[in-house]
Design a protein around this motif. Structure first.
Motif, short mmCIF file in Angstrom:
data_model
loop_
_atom_site.label_atom_id
_atom_site.label_comp_id
_atom_site.label_asym_id
_atom_site.label_seq_id
_atom_site.Cartn_x
_atom_site.Cartn_y
_atom_site.Cartn_z
N ARG A 135 36.69 -32.40 -9.53
CA ARG A 135 35.24 -32.56 -9.66
C ARG A 135 34.77 -32.15 -11.06
O ARG A 135 33.93 -31.26 -11.22
CB ARG A 135 34.49 -31.76 -8.58
N CYS A 136 35.32 -32.80 -12.05
CA CYS A 136 34.92 -32.49 -13.43
C CYS A 136 35.08 -33.72 -14.32
O CYS A 136 35.89 -34.61 -14.04
CB CYS A 136 35.73 -31.33 -14.00
N LEU A 137 34.30 -33.76 -15.39
CA LEU A 137 34.42 -34.79 -16.41
C LEU A 137 35.65 -34.51 -17.26
O LEU A 137 36.01 -33.34 -17.50
CB LEU A 137 33.17 -34.82 -17.28
N VAL A 138 36.31 -35.58 -17.72
CA VAL A 138 37.49 -35.43 -18.56
C VAL A 138 37.28 -36.30 -19.81
O VAL A 138 37.20 -37.52 -19.72
CB VAL A 138 38.78 -35.87 -17.83
N ASP A 159 29.17 -30.21 -20.93
CA ASP A 159 28.82 -29.20 -19.94
C ASP A 159 27.33 -28.89 -19.96
O ASP A 159 26.72 -28.59 -18.93
CB ASP A 159 29.62 -27.91 -20.19
N ASP A 160 26.72 -28.96 -21.13
CA ASP A 160 25.31 -28.64 -21.25
C ASP A 160 24.41 -29.79 -20.83
O ASP A 160 23.37 -29.60 -20.19
CB ASP A 160 24.99 -28.25 -22.70
N LYS A 161 24.80 -31.03 -21.15
CA LYS A 161 23.92 -32.16 -20.95
C LYS A 161 24.27 -33.06 -19.75
O LYS A 161 23.40 -33.76 -19.23
CB LYS A 161 23.90 -33.03 -22.22
N MET A 166 26.96 -31.60 -13.61
CA MET A 166 26.11 -31.33 -12.46
C MET A 166 26.35 -29.89 -11.97
O MET A 166 27.43 -29.33 -12.19
CB MET A 166 26.42 -32.31 -11.32
N PRO A 167 25.38 -29.30 -11.27
CA PRO A 167 25.53 -27.91 -10.81
C PRO A 167 26.76 -27.69 -9.93
O PRO A 167 27.34 -26.60 -9.93
CB PRO A 167 24.23 -27.67 -10.02
N PHE A 168 27.18 -28.71 -9.15
CA PHE A 168 28.30 -28.56 -8.23
C PHE A 168 29.65 -28.88 -8.88
O PHE A 168 30.70 -28.75 -8.24
CB PHE A 168 28.12 -29.45 -7.00
N GLU A 169 29.64 -29.28 -10.15
CA GLU A 169 30.87 -29.68 -10.82
C GLU A 169 31.50 -28.53 -11.61
O GLU A 169 30.80 -27.60 -12.04
CB GLU A 169 30.60 -30.86 -11.77
#
Length: 338
Positions: free
Chosen positions: A241-244, A269-271, A274-277
């Motif tokens: 559950r994260c951007l790569v 991470d700043d822009k 999402m809160p759950f990621e």
């Protein structure tokens, strides 16, 4: 029909999903029973052969008799019965792997049993096949491309930069070397040509990356202050559950690549996060790298980053086999593949 049309679509969708779930559960149940049957046949043959003078002829006779008795059931050829015997001998002393082999098909088990002789490598491919639903052909490709070794040899700073609860999963998300033979690129190519070739073959690219990624976009725009920056490729890891973020480099790894990736990840991470990621991860894909240089470059990096190489086709140099982590470390890492 018009009176029930409003809720009918939802009803149909729910029933279809339930049928598919039942079909999948039934297939899993049948597969478990088949594996258990083959296990028991292999065990019975091994037990009967102990202290007996049975030769190969007994298996040939057994195959003929079983095929006569059960003419509509396949799988009782002499060759497959020998496979059942080998199957039992291969896993009878490994209590950890015994329940796992029933989670994948017989054909997948045969591929792993034939091509992998190390129990930890077998566990890796069994778990990965179960988790990602690899077809037999994909499994063969992964083994031939040495995914096990390349995953264990990866270079990341995840021990320091990733939370402990999903650290092992993150380590398994990055390999040391990727094989992009499907891109049909020449030895000399530009970063733009590499990116374009990947975009034309997104599915095999995601499969080689590990099979649990979703494609978000290319040349992903980041606006910071009065300037614009672009991430070559942006993926999403569904399990983590994260951007790569992926930065493509057609040359050798340079230490400054880490600083650029840290910047990308901070902005994501700043822009975008999402809160759950979980915090975003970066992968720097280079044509070549010096492992010592990578170690120093990642040493004080605070964002989770992996550095890997890519090539049209690859074989792991024999001397690297001795650099694999110890069995205890490998076993702990494999627990991250649920």
């Amino acid at each position: 029909m018009s009176e029930i049309a409003a809720g009918y679509g939802q009803l149909l969708g729910e029933i279809k999903q339930r049928i598919r779930s039942a079909q999948y559960a039934a297939l899993k149940s049948v597969n478990k029973e088949l594996i258990a049957l083959y296990w028991d046949i292999g065990r019975l043959i091994v037990e009967r052969q102990q202290g007996a003078t049975w030769g190969k002829s007994i298996v040939e006779q057994l195959a003929k008799d079983l095929q006569t008795e059960f003419p509509g059931i396949s799988g009782f050829s002499a060759r497959n019965i020998w496979n059942m015997r080998s199957f039992y001998l291969s896993y009878s002393q490994n209590e950890k792997l015994q329940p796992l082999v029933a989670e994948i098909s017989w054909s997948h088990n045969l591929v792993i049993m034939e091509k992998c002789k190390d129990d930890l490598a077998r566990e890796f491919y069994i778990r990965m096949t179960r988790k990602f639903g690899w077809t037999k052909n994909v499994l063969v490709q992964q083994i031939e491309n040495q995914s096990y070794e390349k995953t264990l040899l990866n270079q990341t700073n995840f021990d320091a930069a990733v939370a402990e609860e999903y650290r092992n999963q993150a380590k398994l998300a990055v390999k040391d070397d990727y094989v992009f033979d499907f891109l049909e690129l020449g030895e000399e190519h530009s970063e733009r040509q590499l990116e374009t070739a990947i975009l034309a073959k997104v599915q095999p690219f995601l499969q080689e990356m590990g099979g649990v990624f979703s494609f978000v976009g290319s040349q992903h725009r980041l606006e910071v202050g009065n300037r614009e920056y672009y991430i070559d490729l942006l993926l999403y890891h569904r399990a983590l559950r994260c951007l790569v973020a992926i930065d493509l480099k057609i040359g050798e790894f340079e230490p400054e690549h880490v600083g650029k990736m840290q910047f990308y990840l901070a902005v994501l991470d700043d822009k975008m996060r999402m809160p759950f990621e979980n915090p975003s991860i970066g992968i720097i894909l280079c044509k070549s790298k010096d492992k010592t240089t990578v170690e120093y470059a990642l040493k004080d990096a605070t964002k989770p980053i992996g550095v890997a190489t890519y090539r049209a086709f690859s074989a792991l140099p024999q001397e690297l086999q001795g650099q694999l982590p110890g069995p205890e470390q490998v076993a702990k890492l494999l627990e991250g593949i649920e």
